[in-house]
Write a protein that holds these residues in place. Structure first.
Motif, mmCIF file in Angstrom:
data_model
loop_
_atom_site.group_PDB
_atom_site.id
_atom_site.type_symbol
_atom_site.label_atom_id
_atom_site.label_comp_id
_atom_site.label_asym_id
_atom_site.label_seq_id
_atom_site.Cartn_x
_atom_site.Cartn_y
_atom_site.Cartn_z
ATOM 1 N N LYS A 69 1.213 -5.371 2.851
ATOM 2 C CA LYS A 69 -0.082 -5.865 3.322
ATOM 3 C C LYS A 69 -0.111 -7.383 3.420
ATOM 4 N N SER A 81 0.874 -1.165 0.000
ATOM 5 C CA SER A 81 0.000 0.000 0.000
ATOM 6 C C SER A 81 0.910 1.214 0.000
ATOM 7 N N THR A 99 -3.060 0.016 -4.278
ATOM 8 C CA THR A 99 -2.258 -1.208 -4.227
ATOM 9 C C THR A 99 -1.188 -1.233 -5.320
ATOM 10 N N LYS A 111 0.061 4.910 0.373
ATOM 11 C CA LYS A 111 -0.570 6.208 0.659
ATOM 12 C C LYS A 111 0.503 7.232 0.999
#
Length: 177
Positions: free
Chosen positions: A110, A30, A81, A32
């Motif tokens: 993840k 991930s 993703t 972000k």
């Protein structure tokens, strides 16, 4: 954001499916708040270890993973993703990712799939402790060879002892005893 045509989506799915087939392992990340500089850095590090970092839409990943060993990957897909394909040694890729994540918290692992089995991110620490593939193979080969070489040693000792007995008999007869 670019709208994907049906043909382009089919092309991406086919491409990702081929990457799954070629991969020894796949890591789900991930990203972000990930910067362009961080993205370029991780791509370069992974490429150097025989892998590929690729941002792919979640729905396309789910479709591409159908009927592959990487179907368990779907358990880890949520939000933005990126997949990391390990075409060679997944342990080396895991080490790169693990080190990178510690310095750049905007990238998170993840989960990952190796040999058709999914693993939660906590298991990456265990994976990075493994020695490289070549060392593991050498250890396995050594374990397989050990009984054979021990058996050969025992046989050689029996033959050697038999020859010592024959030599002793020959020397005894030569002395006329």
């Amino acid at each position: 954001m670019e709208l994907l045509t049906r043909a382009r989506k089919a092309e991406i799915i086919k491409d990702v499916k081929e990457k799954f087939v070629k991969s020894q392992g796949v890591f789900v990340t991930s990203f972000k708040g990930f910067t362009v500089a961080e993205s370029n850095e991780i791509r370069k590090l992974i490429r150097e270890k025989g892998g590929e970092f690729r941002v792919i839409k979640n729905t396309l990943i789910r479709i591409a993973s159908e009927n592959t060993d990487f179907k368990p990957i779907n358990d880890y897909i949520e939000g933005p993703t990126a997949l990391v394909f390990a075409y060679q040694d997944p342990v080396e890729i895991a080490k790169v990712l693990n080190d990178f994540v510690k310095k750049h918290p905007s990238l998170q692992i993840k989960g990952f799939v190796i040999q058709g089995k999914g693993y939660k991110p906590e298991y990456i620490e265990d994976l990075v402790k493994l020695p490289p593939r070549e060392v593991l193979l050498a250890q396995v080969l050594g374990t397989i060879q050990a009984p054979v070489s021990n058996f050969v040693g025992v046989l050689a000792a029996i033959i050697r002892n038999f020859l010592y007995v024959l030599k002793a008999i020959e020397e005894k007869k030569a002395k006329g005893e």
